[in-house]
Motif scaffolding. Sequence first.
Motif, mmCIF file in Angstrom:
data_model
loop_
_atom_site.group_PDB
_atom_site.id
_atom_site.type_symbol
_atom_site.label_atom_id
_atom_site.label_comp_id
_atom_site.label_asym_id
_atom_site.label_seq_id
_atom_site.Cartn_x
_atom_site.Cartn_y
_atom_site.Cartn_z
ATOM 1 N N ALA A 6 -24.889 8.959 16.758
ATOM 2 C CA ALA A 6 -26.005 8.176 16.213
ATOM 3 C C ALA A 6 -25.515 6.822 15.718
ATOM 4 O O ALA A 6 -26.163 5.792 15.948
ATOM 5 C CB ALA A 6 -26.684 8.951 15.077
ATOM 6 N N PHE A 7 -24.381 6.813 15.053
ATOM 7 C CA PHE A 7 -23.798 5.559 14.569
ATOM 8 C C PHE A 7 -23.546 4.603 15.735
ATOM 9 O O PHE A 7 -23.930 3.439 15.685
ATOM 10 C CB PHE A 7 -22.490 5.849 13.816
ATOM 11 N N TYR A 8 -22.930 5.087 16.799
ATOM 12 C CA TYR A 8 -22.609 4.220 17.931
ATOM 13 C C TYR A 8 -23.845 3.744 18.680
ATOM 14 O O TYR A 8 -23.876 2.609 19.155
ATOM 15 C CB TYR A 8 -21.620 4.911 18.886
ATOM 16 N N VAL A 9 -24.861 4.576 18.770
ATOM 17 C CA VAL A 9 -26.091 4.159 19.458
ATOM 18 C C VAL A 9 -26.716 2.955 18.759
ATOM 19 O O VAL A 9 -27.136 1.996 19.400
ATOM 20 C CB VAL A 9 -27.101 5.323 19.539
ATOM 21 N N LEU A 10 -26.759 2.994 17.422
ATOM 22 C CA LEU A 10 -27.465 1.945 16.686
ATOM 23 C C LEU A 10 -26.599 0.769 16.253
ATOM 24 O O LEU A 10 -27.109 -0.340 16.119
ATOM 25 C CB LEU A 10 -28.134 2.537 15.440
ATOM 26 N N PHE A 11 -25.319 0.987 16.005
ATOM 27 C CA PHE A 11 -24.552 -0.039 15.301
ATOM 28 C C PHE A 11 -23.336 -0.573 16.043
ATOM 29 O O PHE A 11 -22.575 -1.346 15.476
ATOM 30 C CB PHE A 11 -24.127 0.491 13.931
ATOM 31 N N VAL A 12 -23.117 -0.174 17.259
ATOM 32 C CA VAL A 12 -22.014 -0.722 18.033
ATOM 33 C C VAL A 12 -22.634 -1.318 19.281
ATOM 34 O O VAL A 12 -23.353 -0.621 19.988
ATOM 35 C CB VAL A 12 -20.990 0.374 18.390
ATOM 36 N N PRO A 13 -22.450 -2.563 19.581
ATOM 37 C CA PRO A 13 -21.582 -3.515 18.894
ATOM 38 C C PRO A 13 -22.158 -3.960 17.543
ATOM 39 O O PRO A 13 -23.334 -3.770 17.265
ATOM 40 C CB PRO A 13 -21.514 -4.699 19.863
ATOM 41 N N ALA A 14 -21.308 -4.560 16.754
ATOM 42 C CA ALA A 14 -21.655 -4.937 15.382
ATOM 43 C C ALA A 14 -22.827 -5.909 15.311
ATOM 44 O O ALA A 14 -23.485 -6.003 14.287
ATOM 45 C CB ALA A 14 -20.441 -5.534 14.673
ATOM 46 N N GLU A 15 -23.112 -6.610 16.392
ATOM 47 C CA GLU A 15 -24.226 -7.565 16.379
ATOM 48 C C GLU A 15 -25.565 -6.866 16.152
ATOM 49 O O GLU A 15 -26.543 -7.488 15.766
ATOM 50 C CB GLU A 15 -24.308 -8.338 17.700
ATOM 51 N N ALA A 16 -25.611 -5.555 16.378
ATOM 52 C CA ALA A 16 -26.864 -4.817 16.212
ATOM 53 C C ALA A 16 -27.313 -4.805 14.755
ATOM 54 O O ALA A 16 -28.498 -4.790 14.474
ATOM 55 C CB ALA A 16 -26.704 -3.381 16.718
ATOM 56 N N ALA A 17 -26.367 -4.806 13.832
ATOM 57 C CA ALA A 17 -26.694 -4.802 12.397
ATOM 58 C C ALA A 17 -25.603 -5.573 11.664
ATOM 59 O O ALA A 17 -24.801 -5.000 10.934
ATOM 60 C CB ALA A 17 -26.803 -3.372 11.890
#
Length: 151
Positions: A6-17
């Motif tokens: 879940a972390f990787y889906v939403l927040f990688v790459p860092a530009e997502a958040a």
Amino acid sequence: EVLEQAFYVLFVPAEAAPEVDFERDYDPSLPSFRGDADRLLQLLLNLLRNAMQASARRIGLRSRAERGVMLNEQPVRLAIRFDVIDDGAGVPTALRDSLFLPLVSGRADGSGLGLALAQEIAQEHAGHLGYTSRPGRTVFSLTLPLEPLHG
């Protein structure tokens, strides 16, 4: 594994958040849980999206073992608890009693389906989804049974 996914889906790459700090605190000693990984991922993605929409600047993901708990009025020897923790605005007081009902949303553009679906997925796994909230700290906790007391 599902927390990390879940972390990787939403927040990688860092530009997502880019303005959100993340803390991941997983208990490496937890046994495997047999469940529907896709449905559990959906649940966690809903919780993480809500944290982001609550203007959180810090989001934490945590896993822990819980021993000797009651889940859905059943004693459980061992359970796993996943927490999504944020420092956002908190759950509005007016929504606290109806938060998991369909079509209830704290946002004008929200569908009100995310937490209702998350609750449904928790129940499909004989688990419980609950929360505590105050401005600056909201914790949604998913507790799933690993070992029934008599079994």
